[in-house]
Write a protein that holds these residues in place. Sequence first.
Motif, short mmCIF file in Angstrom:
data_model
loop_
_atom_site.label_atom_id
_atom_site.label_comp_id
_atom_site.label_asym_id
_atom_site.label_seq_id
_atom_site.Cartn_x
_atom_site.Cartn_y
_atom_site.Cartn_z
N TYR A 135 0.83 -1.20 0.00
CA TYR A 135 0.00 0.00 0.00
C TYR A 135 0.87 1.26 0.00
O TYR A 135 2.03 1.23 0.44
N ALA A 136 0.32 2.34 -0.52
CA ALA A 136 1.04 3.61 -0.59
C ALA A 136 1.56 4.01 0.79
O ALA A 136 0.84 3.92 1.78
N ASP A 137 2.83 4.45 0.85
CA ASP A 137 3.35 4.92 2.13
C ASP A 137 2.84 6.33 2.40
O ASP A 137 2.04 6.89 1.63
N ALA A 138 3.28 6.92 3.51
CA ALA A 138 2.72 8.21 3.93
C ALA A 138 2.92 9.30 2.88
O ALA A 138 1.99 10.09 2.61
N VAL A 139 4.10 9.36 2.27
CA VAL A 139 4.35 10.40 1.27
C VAL A 139 3.47 10.18 0.05
O VAL A 139 2.81 11.11 -0.43
N ALA A 140 3.46 8.96 -0.48
CA ALA A 140 2.65 8.67 -1.67
C ALA A 140 1.17 8.91 -1.40
O ALA A 140 0.46 9.48 -2.23
N PHE A 141 0.70 8.50 -0.22
CA PHE A 141 -0.71 8.68 0.12
C PHE A 141 -1.09 10.15 0.19
O PHE A 141 -2.10 10.57 -0.38
N ILE A 142 -0.29 10.95 0.89
CA ILE A 142 -0.60 12.37 1.04
C ILE A 142 -0.56 13.08 -0.30
O ILE A 142 -1.41 13.92 -0.61
N VAL A 143 0.42 12.74 -1.13
CA VAL A 143 0.50 13.35 -2.46
C VAL A 143 -0.76 13.04 -3.27
O VAL A 143 -1.40 13.94 -3.83
N LEU A 144 -1.14 11.77 -3.32
CA LEU A 144 -2.31 11.39 -4.12
C LEU A 144 -3.60 11.96 -3.55
O LEU A 144 -4.50 12.38 -4.31
N LYS A 145 -3.73 12.02 -2.24
CA LYS A 145 -4.94 12.57 -1.64
C LYS A 145 -5.03 14.09 -1.83
O LYS A 145 -6.12 14.65 -2.04
N ALA A 146 -3.89 14.78 -1.74
CA ALA A 146 -3.89 16.22 -1.97
C ALA A 146 -4.32 16.53 -3.39
O ALA A 146 -5.11 17.46 -3.63
N LEU A 147 -3.84 15.73 -4.35
CA LEU A 147 -4.21 15.93 -5.75
C LEU A 147 -5.68 15.55 -5.98
O LEU A 147 -6.38 16.20 -6.77
N ALA A 148 -6.14 14.51 -5.29
CA ALA A 148 -7.54 14.10 -5.43
C ALA A 148 -8.48 15.19 -4.92
O ALA A 148 -9.48 15.51 -5.56
N PHE A 149 -8.15 15.76 -3.75
CA PHE A 149 -9.02 16.82 -3.22
C PHE A 149 -9.02 18.04 -4.13
O PHE A 149 -10.06 18.67 -4.35
#
Length: 296
Positions: free
Chosen positions: A179-193
């Motif tokens: 699963y996406a680590d903290a950096v990958a997750f935050i990057v993708l969620k910031a772009l999604a929002f």
Amino acid sequence: MNVKHTTAAEYSTAHTDACEIALVALLRAFGSLKTNLRLVGGLVPRYLTPSQPPDIPAHTGTTDVDIVLNITILTTQGTYDKLRRQLKDGGFVRYQPAPEGPVSSWQWLYNVGNTPIVIEFLQHTDDPAQSSFLVQIDGEDVSACQILYASIAYDWFEKKEIVVELPNNGGIVRETIRYADAVAFIVLKALAFKSRHERKDASDLIHVMRYWGNVESLAGLFKERIATGIHNDAIKLALTALKENFCDEPEIPGYRKDGPAAVINFHGLQDIDEEIRIREQREVSGMVNYFIQHIT
């Protein structure tokens, strides 16, 4: 079935547990290709920030499973028929969003008891014009929806072994999820929002920023990743999105922006005492401001 709820109260642990079971069933259906799958989306905080009350509250959960596929590997000669067959043999059927509408090729359905779970296949693109467009893997039977910079989860991920019991007397099984680590997750969620402005995206983002570790260590990890020169375009765009949606500007206080408001509204706090609501929104904005300041 595939519902993006607007409030935390509409999510349940039981449904999230069903998503975890569907994830394991998917990994088994992919067989030898499963190590190339990356979990992103709303199920990830369950593993990045496991519940440890009272310091780390349980994450809200999710209603679906988002999987990033590596198209390059899946399009290897001989993979097509095998993938389509294994999905169907594993109990997955193509999802039909509307009773009278067409079936989807990038969304598949898996039933966990009486709970239908939708699996969404995603694929990397670095071209904003191609975001949300489908790319075919297996003719019309299997495709993936392109999202910006999804490949960040190929490189930056964590692994965890989980144990679940499969439905229909499938037995208890162990699987290693990636699963996406903290950096990958935050990057993708910031772009999604930034792109769709859903309350859940903002809440997931803030939950991980708040409970993964302290903000200083998270900012330090971002700085380490930036120094590698890998995925810097994605990180830069994500940090810009965080500034635009959460942080102070000369004439706009960050707490009044849509990011903090989305988090508060998702948790049903918009109708409480205004002073308390504003304090909560200030806390969200302040944390993101502090995070950005420690990176730049």
